[in-house]
Design an enzyme around this catalytic site. Structure first.
Site, PDB file in Angstrom:
ATOM      1  N   SER A 130       0.856  -1.456  -0.018  1.00 38.82           N
ATOM      2  CA  SER A 130      -0.012   0.083   0.131  1.00 38.82           C
ATOM      3  C   SER A 130       0.904   1.258   0.023  1.00 38.82           C
ATOM      4  CB  SER A 130      -0.823   0.082   1.183  1.00 38.82           C
ATOM      5  OG  SER A 130      -1.638   1.166   1.475  1.00 38.82           O
ATOM      6  N   LYS A 185      -4.627  -6.849   3.598  1.00 39.54           N
ATOM      7  CA  LYS A 185      -4.677  -5.622   2.765  1.00 39.54           C
ATOM      8  C   LYS A 185      -5.887  -5.197   2.494  1.00 39.54           C
ATOM      9  CE  LYS A 185      -3.004  -2.456  -0.124  1.00 39.54           C
ATOM     10  NZ  LYS A 185      -3.835  -2.236  -1.289  1.00 39.54           N
ATOM     11  N   HIS A 188      -7.310  -3.266   5.033  1.00 37.61           N
ATOM     12  CA  HIS A 188      -6.810  -2.134   4.941  1.00 37.61           C
ATOM     13  C   HIS A 188      -7.676  -1.184   3.895  1.00 37.61           C
ATOM     14  CE1 HIS A 188      -4.471   0.999   2.457  1.00 37.61           C
ATOM     15  NE2 HIS A 188      -3.556   1.072   3.719  1.00 37.61           N
ATOM     16  N   ASN A 189      -7.846  -1.628   2.862  1.00 32.35           N
ATOM     17  CA  ASN A 189      -8.463  -0.757   1.755  1.00 32.35           C
ATOM     18  C   ASN A 189      -9.788  -0.569   2.184  1.00 32.35           C
ATOM     19  OD1 ASN A 189      -6.219  -1.637   0.327  1.00 32.35           O
ATOM     20  ND2 ASN A 189      -7.233  -1.675  -1.595  1.00 32.35           N
ATOM     21  N   GLU A 192      -9.859   2.175   4.438  1.00 34.08           N
ATOM     22  CA  GLU A 192      -9.536   3.322   3.606  1.00 34.08           C
ATOM     23  C   GLU A 192     -10.927   3.791   3.182  1.00 34.08           C
ATOM     24  OE1 GLU A 192      -6.345   2.577   0.436  1.00 34.08           O
ATOM     25  OE2 GLU A 192      -8.069   3.025  -0.891  1.00 34.08           O
TER      26      GLU A 192
HETATM   27  C1  6PG Z   1      -3.434   1.288  -1.373  1.00 33.43           C
HETATM   28  C2  6PG Z   1      -4.845   1.694  -2.273  1.00 33.43           C
HETATM   29  C3  6PG Z   1      -4.471   1.009  -3.394  1.00 33.43           C
HETATM   30  C4  6PG Z   1      -5.617   1.393  -4.406  1.00 33.43           C
HETATM   31  C5  6PG Z   1      -6.929   0.786  -4.073  1.00 33.43           C
HETATM   32  C6  6PG Z   1      -8.190   1.912  -4.386  1.00 33.43           C
HETATM   33  O1  6PG Z   1      -3.422   0.805  -0.465  1.00 33.43           O
HETATM   34  O2  6PG Z   1      -2.131   1.705  -1.908  1.00 33.43           O
HETATM   35  O3  6PG Z   1      -5.605   1.102  -1.272  1.00 33.43           O
HETATM   36  O4  6PG Z   1      -4.662  -0.258  -3.263  1.00 33.43           O
HETATM   37  O5  6PG Z   1      -5.703   2.977  -4.194  1.00 33.43           O
HETATM   38  O6  6PG Z   1      -6.953  -0.404  -4.999  1.00 33.43           O
HETATM   39  O7  6PG Z   1      -9.085   0.998  -4.431  1.00 33.43           O
HETATM   40  P1  6PG Z   1     -10.553   1.424  -5.256  1.00 33.43           P
HETATM   41  O8  6PG Z   1     -10.082   1.793  -6.525  1.00 33.43           O
HETATM   42  O9  6PG Z   1     -11.623   0.344  -4.936  1.00 33.43           O
HETATM   43  O10 6PG Z   1     -10.966   2.739  -4.403  1.00 33.43           O
END
Ligand code: 6PG
Length: 491
Positions: A130, A185, A188-189, A192
């Site tokens: 990430s 991960k 984590h997302n 996010e």
């Molecule tokens: C990271 C982000 C990366 C990416 C996601 C966005 O940890 O660097 O999370 O993995 O930005 O894939 O996900 P979406 O396109 O579903 O918002």
């Protein structure tokens, strides 16, 4: 080629290129391959020029350039492309060699691939990476799982290229077996998604209820970033609000209000539903994106479903004192909702670890998220500390450091939700997490009535407060039902 490379990387999109440069900065020679070979040349003649980075036109050439045990990292699109590269690589590799998948793969795929390669003696690592482009270049957060036997060989590279937490610890550690790295991960997302949704709700309240302009909002977010909400996502929000389009007006208002998503949030919600874990804030964040994407339908609905719309509810802008009070409440609401979201995320990791047989150090997971990644924030150090103090902590909300904050913040959180509701401003993440919190702190919920309803219409039976757990009862509620009960089980 005479010299052998320390590691090979396949997939020279921006994340792949930046990871290679990062590894090389740390003294590792890297062999690289990309399906479209033109990109290899561009890379070697561009950012990789003069470095110990070697091109390979085929996977076989790449493998031939590697020191043993060979380490090959895939930075390609998650899904069938990963399987296709694995199929190509396996016959070229020897037992003890290592294949690493650094994409956003779905954890069951990593689970399956770890087992399949183990049978061939090849070590598989499925790792979350990430931090986006910049993180890959200067230090991402790395969450590896899979075949633990491979970890000693990969650890020095990963820990040297990873971000550092404020205390200097690398934001990378072994997560667990099989799909554990990609699971963490995925969470984590999903977190996010939740953090982003909460910020957008605060932005709408500031803009539509308080009538703040973009500079004022940027200043406020920057102010929050100097306090307990300090985080990458709050920081970039302040930056975004300050960027103007060519005509001098805020660029953010020119962006179509339909959110995209690549799947990790959705996977989390599906898994949470399967495991029975109420990750309500994350679910609302995923569904808020889905609702935003139905733009045309919303436009049609807006024509028939009029209602209060931010300031129109109050009739006028709040006074400066009132505005300050609302903003102070809002900061507390975002903070309390954020704590609840992380508590829900860790509930899910804990249940997944139990269900899938992983041993996960929750403090170490929070530790890995302290730097480099998209959700990096000051308060992850508190989470790390809470788990360090009590590794068996049932729930983050019960940790003294958080329970104290919650008790203080909850009145402001409630007022913020009321304010949003009265003004007709949607605040799904902020409000659903408050409901979760109120339910979580309730020793008794109205599920007794629900059980009565189930028993009334379907003879589904219930347990009693005055009898031991596990003893089931059925009542003939109408006098006309029979005494035959339906099976007692929980999905
Ligand atoms: C990271 C982000 C990366 C990416 C996601 C966005 O940890 O660097 O999370 O993995 O930005 O894939 O996900 P979406 O396109 O579903 O918002």
């Amino acid at each position: 080629m005479e010299k052998k490379a320390d590691i090979g990387l396949i997939g020279l999109a921006v994340m792949g290129q930046n990871l290679v440069l990062n590894m090389n900065d740390r003294g590792y020679a890297v062999a690289v391959h990309n399906r479209t070979t033109g990109r290899i040349t561009e890379f070697l003649e561009g950012p990789a020029k003069g470095r110990e980075i070697y091109g390979a036109d085929t996977p076989a050439e790449l493998v031939a350039q590697l020191k043993k045990p060979r380490r090959v990292m895939l930075m390609v699109k998650a899904g069938p492309v990963v399987d296709s590269y694995i199929d190509t690589l396996v016959p070229l590799l020897d037992p003890g060699d290592i294949v690493i998948d650094g994409g956003n793969s779905h954890y069951p795929d990593s689970e399956r691939r770890t087992s399949a390669l183990r049978e061939r003696g090849i070590h598989y690592i499925g790792t979350g990476v990430s931090g986006g482009e910049e993180g890959a270049r200067t230090g991402p957060s790395i969450m590896p799982g899979g075949e633990v036997k491979a970890w000693p060989s990969v650890k020095p590279i990963f820990q040297s290229i990873a971000a550092r937490a404020p205390d200097g610890a690398p934001c990378c550690d072994w997560v667990g077996d099989g799909g554990a790295g990609h699971y963490v991960k995925m969470i984590h997302n999903a977190i996010e998604y939740g953090d982003m949704q909460l910020i957008t709700e605060a932005y709408q309240i500031m803009k539509d209820l308080l009538g703040m302009n973009h500079e004022e909002m940027a200043e406020r977010f920057a102010g929050w970033n100097a306090g307990r909400l300090e985080s990458y996502l709050i920081e970039i929000t302040a930056n975004i609000l300050r960027v103007n389009d060519q005509d001098g007006s805020p660029l953010v208002e020119k962006i179509l209000d339909t959110a995209g998503q690549k799947g990790t949030g959705k996977w989390t919600v599906v898994d949470a539903a399967q495991l029975g874990i109420p990750v309500t804030l994350i679910a609302e964040a995923v569904f808020a994106r889905a609702l935003s994407a139905r733009k045309d339908e919303r436009i049609r609905a807006s024509e028939v479903l009029q209602g209060p719309d931010g300031q129109t509810a109050a009739g006028s802008l709040p006074s400066p004192e009132e505005r300050e009070r609302i903003l102070t409440d809002l900061e507390a609401a975002v903070y309390a909702a954020k704590i609840t979201s992380y508590a829900q995320g860790f509930m899910l990791i804990r249940e997944a670890a139990r269900e899938y047989g992983w041993t996960i150090d929750y403090g170490a997971v929070a530790g890995m998220w302290r730097g480099g990644c998209i959700i990096r924030s000051a308060f992850l150090s508190d989470i790390t500390a809470a788990y360090k103090e009590n590794p068996d902590l049932e729930n983050l909300l019960q940790a003294p450091v958080f329970s104290r904050v919650m008790v203080e913040a909850v009145p402001a959180w409630r007022r913020s939700v009321v304010q949003a509701v009265e003004s007709g401003i949607p605040a799904p993440a902020m409000s659903s997490s408050l409901s979760f919190f109120e339910a979580y702190r309730s020793a008794r919920l109205p599920a007794n009535l629900l059980q009565a309803q189930r028993d009334y219409f379907g003879a589904h039976t219930y347990e009693r407060v005055d009898k031991p757990r596990g003893e089931y009862f059925h009542t003939n509620w109408t006098g006309s039902g029979g005494s035959v009960t339906s099976g007692t089980y929980d999905a």
